[in-house]
Design a protein around this motif. Structure first.
Motif, PDB file in Angstrom:
ATOM      1  N   HIS A 295      18.530 -12.452 -56.472  1.00 15.15           N
ATOM      2  CA  HIS A 295      19.882 -12.719 -55.728  1.00 15.15           C
ATOM      3  C   HIS A 295      19.933 -11.567 -54.592  1.00 15.15           C
ATOM      4  O   HIS A 295      19.440 -10.643 -54.455  1.00 15.15           O
ATOM      5  N   PRO A 296      20.368 -12.341 -53.587  1.00 18.72           N
ATOM      6  CA  PRO A 296      20.262 -11.668 -52.136  1.00 18.72           C
ATOM      7  C   PRO A 296      21.075 -10.209 -52.252  1.00 18.72           C
ATOM      8  O   PRO A 296      20.992  -9.512 -51.579  1.00 18.72           O
ATOM      9  N   ILE A 297      21.985 -10.242 -53.277  1.00 23.44           N
ATOM     10  CA  ILE A 297      22.919  -9.112 -53.478  1.00 23.44           C
ATOM     11  C   ILE A 297      22.241  -7.943 -54.164  1.00 23.44           C
ATOM     12  O   ILE A 297      22.518  -6.722 -54.289  1.00 23.44           O
ATOM     13  N   VAL A 298      20.853  -8.133 -54.701  1.00 20.62           N
ATOM     14  CA  VAL A 298      20.206  -7.103 -55.391  1.00 20.62           C
ATOM     15  C   VAL A 298      18.893  -6.901 -54.574  1.00 20.62           C
ATOM     16  O   VAL A 298      17.992  -7.679 -54.145  1.00 20.62           O
TER      17      VAL A 298
ATOM     18  N   LYS B 159      15.361  -4.718 -54.193  1.00 18.31           N
ATOM     19  CA  LYS B 159      14.302  -4.422 -55.165  1.00 18.31           C
ATOM     20  C   LYS B 159      13.118  -3.709 -54.469  1.00 18.31           C
ATOM     21  O   LYS B 159      12.717  -4.245 -53.688  1.00 18.31           O
ATOM     22  N   SER B 160      12.461  -2.447 -54.986  1.00 17.16           N
ATOM     23  CA  SER B 160      11.446  -1.767 -54.309  1.00 17.16           C
ATOM     24  C   SER B 160      10.773  -0.933 -55.578  1.00 17.16           C
ATOM     25  O   SER B 160      11.253  -0.271 -56.187  1.00 17.16           O
ATOM     26  N   GLY B 161       9.612  -1.415 -55.769  1.00  9.68           N
ATOM     27  CA  GLY B 161       9.085  -1.217 -57.049  1.00  9.68           C
ATOM     28  C   GLY B 161       9.568  -1.237 -58.549  1.00  9.68           C
ATOM     29  O   GLY B 161      10.270  -2.382 -58.612  1.00  9.68           O
ATOM     30  N   ASP B 162       9.956  -0.389 -59.000  1.00 12.94           N
ATOM     31  CA  ASP B 162      10.701  -0.517 -60.308  1.00 12.94           C
ATOM     32  C   ASP B 162      12.201  -0.154 -60.070  1.00 12.94           C
ATOM     33  O   ASP B 162      13.046   0.084 -60.983  1.00 12.94           O
ATOM     34  N   LEU B 163      12.519   0.177 -58.776  1.00  6.30           N
ATOM     35  CA  LEU B 163      13.918   0.435 -58.657  1.00  6.30           C
ATOM     36  C   LEU B 163      14.752  -0.711 -58.026  1.00  6.30           C
ATOM     37  O   LEU B 163      14.055  -1.604 -57.306  1.00  6.30           O
ATOM     38  N   ARG B 164      15.960  -0.893 -58.595  1.00 10.75           N
ATOM     39  CA  ARG B 164      16.869  -2.042 -58.156  1.00 10.75           C
ATOM     40  C   ARG B 164      18.264  -1.408 -57.893  1.00 10.75           C
ATOM     41  O   ARG B 164      18.540  -0.605 -58.324  1.00 10.75           O
ATOM     42  N   ARG B 165      18.885  -2.142 -56.766  1.00  7.98           N
ATOM     43  CA  ARG B 165      20.200  -1.766 -56.254  1.00  7.98           C
ATOM     44  C   ARG B 165      20.961  -2.882 -55.844  1.00  7.98           C
ATOM     45  O   ARG B 165      20.570  -3.812 -55.413  1.00  7.98           O
ATOM     46  N   VAL B 166      22.143  -3.014 -56.439  1.00  5.75           N
ATOM     47  CA  VAL B 166      23.272  -3.768 -56.101  1.00  5.75           C
ATOM     48  C   VAL B 166      23.860  -3.291 -54.722  1.00  5.75           C
ATOM     49  O   VAL B 166      24.127  -2.268 -54.614  1.00  5.75           O
ATOM     50  N   LEU B 167      23.545  -4.158 -53.739  1.00  8.34           N
ATOM     51  CA  LEU B 167      23.844  -3.752 -52.036  1.00  8.34           C
ATOM     52  C   LEU B 167      25.636  -3.687 -52.027  1.00  8.34           C
ATOM     53  O   LEU B 167      25.970  -3.095 -50.995  1.00  8.34           O
ATOM     54  N   ASP B 168      26.498  -4.009 -52.855  1.00  3.67           N
ATOM     55  CA  ASP B 168      27.807  -3.901 -52.731  1.00  3.67           C
ATOM     56  C   ASP B 168      28.370  -2.667 -53.326  1.00  3.67           C
ATOM     57  O   ASP B 168      28.600  -2.782 -54.727  1.00  3.67           O
ATOM     58  N   PRO B 169      28.544  -1.648 -53.045  1.00  2.00           N
ATOM     59  CA  PRO B 169      29.105  -0.240 -53.402  1.00  2.00           C
ATOM     60  C   PRO B 169      30.322  -0.223 -54.234  1.00  2.00           C
ATOM     61  O   PRO B 169      30.644   0.577 -54.893  1.00  2.00           O
ATOM     62  N   ASN B 170      31.160  -1.251 -53.774  1.00  2.00           N
ATOM     63  CA  ASN B 170      32.467  -1.312 -54.557  1.00  2.00           C
ATOM     64  C   ASN B 170      32.456  -2.549 -55.536  1.00  2.00           C
ATOM     65  O   ASN B 170      33.520  -2.504 -56.247  1.00  2.00           O
TER      66      ASN B 170
ATOM     67  N   LEU C 248      22.294  -6.888 -62.182  1.00  2.00           N
ATOM     68  CA  LEU C 248      21.063  -6.270 -62.346  1.00  2.00           C
ATOM     69  C   LEU C 248      20.236  -6.750 -63.459  1.00  2.00           C
ATOM     70  O   LEU C 248      18.974  -6.962 -63.327  1.00  2.00           O
ATOM     71  N   LEU C 249      20.993  -7.329 -64.680  1.00  5.03           N
ATOM     72  CA  LEU C 249      20.099  -7.786 -65.773  1.00  5.03           C
ATOM     73  C   LEU C 249      19.661  -9.176 -65.638  1.00  5.03           C
ATOM     74  O   LEU C 249      18.711  -9.351 -66.005  1.00  5.03           O
ATOM     75  N   SER C 250      20.529  -9.882 -64.859  1.00  2.00           N
ATOM     76  CA  SER C 250      20.060 -11.223 -64.450  1.00  2.00           C
ATOM     77  C   SER C 250      18.987 -11.200 -63.568  1.00  2.00           C
ATOM     78  O   SER C 250      18.347 -12.418 -63.377  1.00  2.00           O
ATOM     79  N   SER C 251      18.579 -10.202 -62.805  1.00  2.00           N
ATOM     80  CA  SER C 251      17.466 -10.235 -61.972  1.00  2.00           C
ATOM     81  C   SER C 251      16.352  -9.906 -62.594  1.00  2.00           C
ATOM     82  O   SER C 251      15.181  -9.660 -61.981  1.00  2.00           O
TER      83      SER C 251
ATOM     84  N   ALA D 297      17.691   0.749 -71.116  1.00  2.28           N
ATOM     85  CA  ALA D 297      19.182   1.059 -70.666  1.00  2.28           C
ATOM     86  C   ALA D 297      18.854   2.362 -69.825  1.00  2.28           C
ATOM     87  O   ALA D 297      20.068   2.456 -68.990  1.00  2.28           O
ATOM     88  N   ASP D 298      18.138   3.118 -69.850  1.00  5.17           N
ATOM     89  CA  ASP D 298      17.790   4.542 -68.903  1.00  5.17           C
ATOM     90  C   ASP D 298      17.853   3.826 -67.495  1.00  5.17           C
ATOM     91  O   ASP D 298      18.438   4.391 -66.528  1.00  5.17           O
ATOM     92  N   ASP D 299      16.836   2.936 -67.132  1.00  3.05           N
ATOM     93  CA  ASP D 299      16.688   2.285 -66.137  1.00  3.05           C
ATOM     94  C   ASP D 299      18.011   1.589 -65.383  1.00  3.05           C
ATOM     95  O   ASP D 299      18.298   1.838 -64.121  1.00  3.05           O
ATOM     96  N   LEU D 300      18.780   0.690 -66.272  1.00  2.00           N
ATOM     97  CA  LEU D 300      19.815  -0.060 -65.872  1.00  2.00           C
ATOM     98  C   LEU D 300      20.908   1.168 -65.496  1.00  2.00           C
ATOM     99  O   LEU D 300      21.581   0.842 -64.516  1.00  2.00           O
ATOM    100  N   PHE D 301      21.102   2.273 -66.017  1.00  2.00           N
ATOM    101  CA  PHE D 301      22.096   3.322 -65.963  1.00  2.00           C
ATOM    102  C   PHE D 301      21.570   3.898 -64.545  1.00  2.00           C
ATOM    103  O   PHE D 301      22.573   3.948 -63.709  1.00  2.00           O
ATOM    104  N   ASN D 302      20.431   4.305 -64.267  1.00  2.00           N
ATOM    105  CA  ASN D 302      19.916   4.753 -62.746  1.00  2.00           C
ATOM    106  C   ASN D 302      20.125   3.801 -61.950  1.00  2.00           C
ATOM    107  O   ASN D 302      20.606   3.951 -60.692  1.00  2.00           O
ATOM    108  N   TRP D 303      19.929   2.370 -62.103  1.00  2.00           N
ATOM    109  CA  TRP D 303      20.122   1.378 -60.825  1.00  2.00           C
ATOM    110  C   TRP D 303      21.577   1.318 -60.569  1.00  2.00           C
ATOM    111  O   TRP D 303      21.769   1.211 -59.310  1.00  2.00           O
TER     112      TRP D 303
END
Length: 251
Positions: free
Chosen positions: A160-163, A165-176, A186-189, A196-202
């Motif tokens: 998704h263009p909105i996600v 990814k760099s290595g094991d790190l993922r971020r949603v680019l819309d902070p709101n 994030l899960l769909s990516s 769950a720990d990774d998802l929480f950190n992402w």
């Protein structure tokens, strides 16, 4: 995760490097919403893949890509070789002209009322290119079946263009974006379960208690499966449908 270059070691370095570079360019341009360059890279990717298939069929790989004078006819010629795997003989040679067509003829003038095809076309480029590269790995891999499958699974991730990814790190680019929507996107990516720990950190969210409660709510709604014994999370079909509708609503 194995290095993709190891999985494709049977292909000469010159072709292998260009193949992976072009694929990386397609994905990166798509993630950064640069639709045009993504499509152009799809064209170059086609020429490299054709050269690899033709080299495999003939038994000799050239050191650099060949651009056939008539790309469609050249791909059809590959169908005459029944001694190669069927995906190399039929499936990929029939997908390549479609991918090439997006690159060549979809940026011409469109009727004013038409929907802008750039995002749709680039999404198709990423999906087709991912499948082709995964199939090349499956057929030609010089590593164990398990390692090759891991790479194929990684290539098959939804992008998704909105996600980012760099290595094991993922971020949603819309902070709101709401936490629920961040979790689902994030899960769909991911191609498989996420910790769950990774998802929480992402998500970058600060309250773990509420985060876990939300996972349980989404689990109860059958949007995801929360494996509390292993602390892993996996998206379910209703969750995938939710993400698709959400992204469509965002244009």
């Amino acid at each position: 995760m194995i290095d993709p270059s190891q999985a494709l070691s049977v292909i000469p370095e010159g072709l292998r490097t260009l193949l992976l570079d072009e694929y990386s360019s397609i994905v990166n341009n798509f993630m950064e919403r640069r639709w045009g360059p993504s499509e152009l890279s799809g064209g170059r990717f086609c020429e490299i893949v054709y050269t690899i298939l033709n080299g495999h069929a003939s038994g000799t790989y050239p050191s650099s890509p060949n651009k056939p004078r008539n790309f469609v006819d050249a791909c059809r010629m590959l169908e005459n070789n029944s001694s190669i795997p069927r995906s190399f003989q039929i499936l990929i040679p029939r997908l390549l002209p479609a991918l090439y067509e997006i690159r060549n003829n979809r940026n011409v003038g469109h009727v004013g009322g038409d929907v802008n095809p750039d995002l749709m076309d680039s999404s198709a480029v990423v999906s087709i290119a991912s499948w082709i590269l995964a199939e090349i790995v499956r057929v030609l891999h010089g590593v164990s079946t398990q390692e090759a499958q891991q790479l194929v699974d990684n290539l098959a991730e939804h992008r998704h263009p909105i996600v980012w990814k760099s290595g094991d790190l993922r971020r949603v680019l819309d902070p709101n974006m709401a936490l629920k929507d961040q979790i689902m996107i994030l899960l769909s990516s991911c191609s498989s379960r996420a910790k769950a720990d990774d998802l929480f950190n992402w998500t970058g969210y600060g309250k773990r208690g509420y985060f876990n409660r939300l996972l349980r709510q989404l689990h109860a709604q059958r949007f995801l499966e929360f494996y509390e014994d292993s602390s892993e999370v996996e998206i379910l079909p209703p969750g995938s449908d939710y993400v698709a509708a959400f992204l469509q609503s965002k244009g």
